[in-house]
Design an enzyme around this catalytic site. Sequence first.
Site, short mmCIF file in Angstrom:
data_model
loop_
_atom_site.label_atom_id
_atom_site.label_comp_id
_atom_site.label_asym_id
_atom_site.label_seq_id
_atom_site.Cartn_x
_atom_site.Cartn_y
_atom_site.Cartn_z
N CYS A 257 -23.23 -16.01 -14.17
CA CYS A 257 -21.85 -15.51 -14.20
C CYS A 257 -20.86 -16.40 -13.46
CB CYS A 257 -21.81 -14.10 -13.62
SG CYS A 257 -22.67 -12.92 -14.65
N1 LIG Z 1 -27.01 -11.41 -16.21
C1 LIG Z 1 -26.06 -10.83 -15.55
O1 LIG Z 1 -26.22 -10.57 -14.37
C2 LIG Z 1 -24.75 -10.44 -16.21
C3 LIG Z 1 -23.90 -9.56 -15.55
C4 LIG Z 1 -22.72 -9.18 -16.15
C5 LIG Z 1 -22.37 -9.70 -17.39
N2 LIG Z 1 -23.19 -10.59 -18.02
C6 LIG Z 1 -22.77 -11.10 -19.33
O2 LIG Z 1 -23.53 -10.44 -20.35
C7 LIG Z 1 -23.76 -11.33 -21.44
C8 LIG Z 1 -25.25 -11.45 -21.69
O3 LIG Z 1 -25.85 -12.02 -20.56
P1 LIG Z 1 -27.39 -11.94 -20.26
O4 LIG Z 1 -27.57 -12.35 -18.84
O5 LIG Z 1 -27.94 -10.63 -20.71
O6 LIG Z 1 -27.94 -13.09 -21.24
P2 LIG Z 1 -29.45 -13.32 -21.71
O7 LIG Z 1 -29.52 -14.74 -22.15
O8 LIG Z 1 -30.39 -12.79 -20.69
O9 LIG Z 1 -29.59 -12.36 -22.97
C9 LIG Z 1 -28.89 -12.53 -24.16
C10 LIG Z 1 -29.81 -12.24 -25.33
O10 LIG Z 1 -29.07 -12.39 -26.53
C11 LIG Z 1 -29.92 -12.95 -27.50
N3 LIG Z 1 -29.13 -13.53 -28.58
C12 LIG Z 1 -28.49 -14.73 -28.62
N4 LIG Z 1 -27.85 -14.88 -29.79
C13 LIG Z 1 -28.08 -13.75 -30.49
C14 LIG Z 1 -27.70 -13.32 -31.79
N5 LIG Z 1 -26.92 -14.07 -32.59
N6 LIG Z 1 -28.14 -12.12 -32.23
C15 LIG Z 1 -28.94 -11.35 -31.44
N7 LIG Z 1 -29.32 -11.71 -30.21
C16 LIG Z 1 -28.90 -12.90 -29.75
C17 LIG Z 1 -30.76 -13.94 -26.74
O11 LIG Z 1 -31.96 -14.25 -27.43
C18 LIG Z 1 -30.99 -13.17 -25.43
O12 LIG Z 1 -32.19 -12.43 -25.47
C19 LIG Z 1 -23.08 -12.64 -21.04
O13 LIG Z 1 -21.78 -12.65 -21.57
C20 LIG Z 1 -23.01 -12.57 -19.54
O14 LIG Z 1 -21.94 -13.32 -19.03
C21 LIG Z 1 -24.39 -10.95 -17.47
#
Ligand SMILES: NC(=O)c1ccc[n+]([C@@H]2O[C@H](COP(=O)([O-])OP(=O)(O)OC[C@H]3O[C@@H](n4cnc5c(N)ncnc54)[C@H](O)[C@@H]3O)[C@@H](O)[C@H]2O)c1
Length: 412
Positions: A257
Amino acid sequence: MTVGIVGLGYVGLPLAVAFAEEGVEVVGVDVDARKVEALRARRSYVEDVADRRVAAASERIHATTRYAELARVEAIMIAVPTPLTANREPDLGPLVDATRSLAGVLQHGQLVVLESTTYPGTTRERLVPLLEESGLAAGSEFHLAFSPERVDPGRTDHTLRSTPKVVGGLTNRCLERAVALYETVCDEIVTVSGPEAAELSKLLENIFRSVNIALVNELAMLADRMDIDIWEVVDAAATKPFGFMRFEPGPGMGGHCLPVDPFYLAWKAREYDMATEFIELAGKVNKQMPYFCLEKIERALNDAGKPVRGARVLLVGVSYKAGVGDLREAPALKIVELLVARGADVAYHDPHVPELPQFGLRSTELGGECDLAVIVTAHPGVDHGAVVEHSPSVLDLRGTTRALRDAKVRQL
Ligand SMILES: NC(=O)c1ccc[n+]([C@@H]2O[C@H](COP(=O)([O-])OP(=O)(O)OC[C@H]3O[C@@H](n4cnc5c(N)ncnc54)[C@H](O)[C@@H]3O)[C@@H](O)[C@H]2O)c1
């Protein structure tokens, strides 16, 4: 109720489990077949979500790589990655792909909520036209909202349920439906006037942290030159009961993030002839920290009459934060890279990170020989007192051994 979640990562999986635990049927879609297989085998791959929770929820979670299965759900939440390109500009590739695939199966009356962190305007300017390729009109034939995820990996005192959830809808009806959805899993919903306010509120939260971490890191570098103990200063300032919030210095910023999201706003701001200087400056200062840490390592070795080349340096804790194994943007990786480039003999210990294949390293047991131990991330459960006891010299980048007042320990 049946809901869909697109992207079953750090954000999507806990969300899926939370809905399933409330008795909601969940269709989880991910392009990563390994995640789908793991969930089908009732296994978690996210540290914060225990296997037993996934196993208990598995009857209600239907994981798949097929978007078509979303046609039968009432609401779909999107939690796909929003990274930066190599040029540090927003990379909406995964979000655009996911939205296009969703448009292909979107049904009349469905609610879509974007949870991925992104710049203000994404929901209205990018998602609306893509989803309307379905032939359905946003706001009337399907509903659309933005609600930022606030998960903090490793944190146990605040959960999805106890953390207020901000929601902004494209229309009042969109908002109402999104509120009803999240009331299933969250105790408090905070409504804002539209998706843009919700999108920007998430960025404000992240930029606030990034800027304050940079401020205390810059002061740490100055305090080092002035021979003032920055930790003592932070402790003293934090006794003020109002108008001050404690932030601690460290080896730099990590995770998915803080090093990434603020630049989404910096990019968008240029469209409005604005340079978001706090964001750029905070990024610059925080990126400098691993280099400052290297300088402190060099000084510590120098005082022991050793060059970096050939010195045995043990890094203790390499993930980006305590209690988790997440290596995304971890400053320890930069420190290892800089040390290896200077010919140091690097080893590391981290109970959450079994190996660093890019450096050909595996986590070693504590107690081995080294010239300098560097505490980069202070995981709970690691005996830092023993690290001090068994090492000829220690650099503590987290202030975790301050109470020992041992002369062989230097603090950041
Ligand atoms: N990790 C955190 O602590 C956190 C906290 C708040 C917000 N976020 C936000 O949430 C969002 C997701 O983050 P995350 O940490 O869960 O990412 P992540 O990489 O852990 O998970 C994302 C998932 O989406 C999948 N994916 C990618 N393209 C796809 C598609 N076209 N169709 C279906 N699935 C698809 C990936 O395979 C992956 O499993 C980001 O925008 C991030 O900034 C993350």
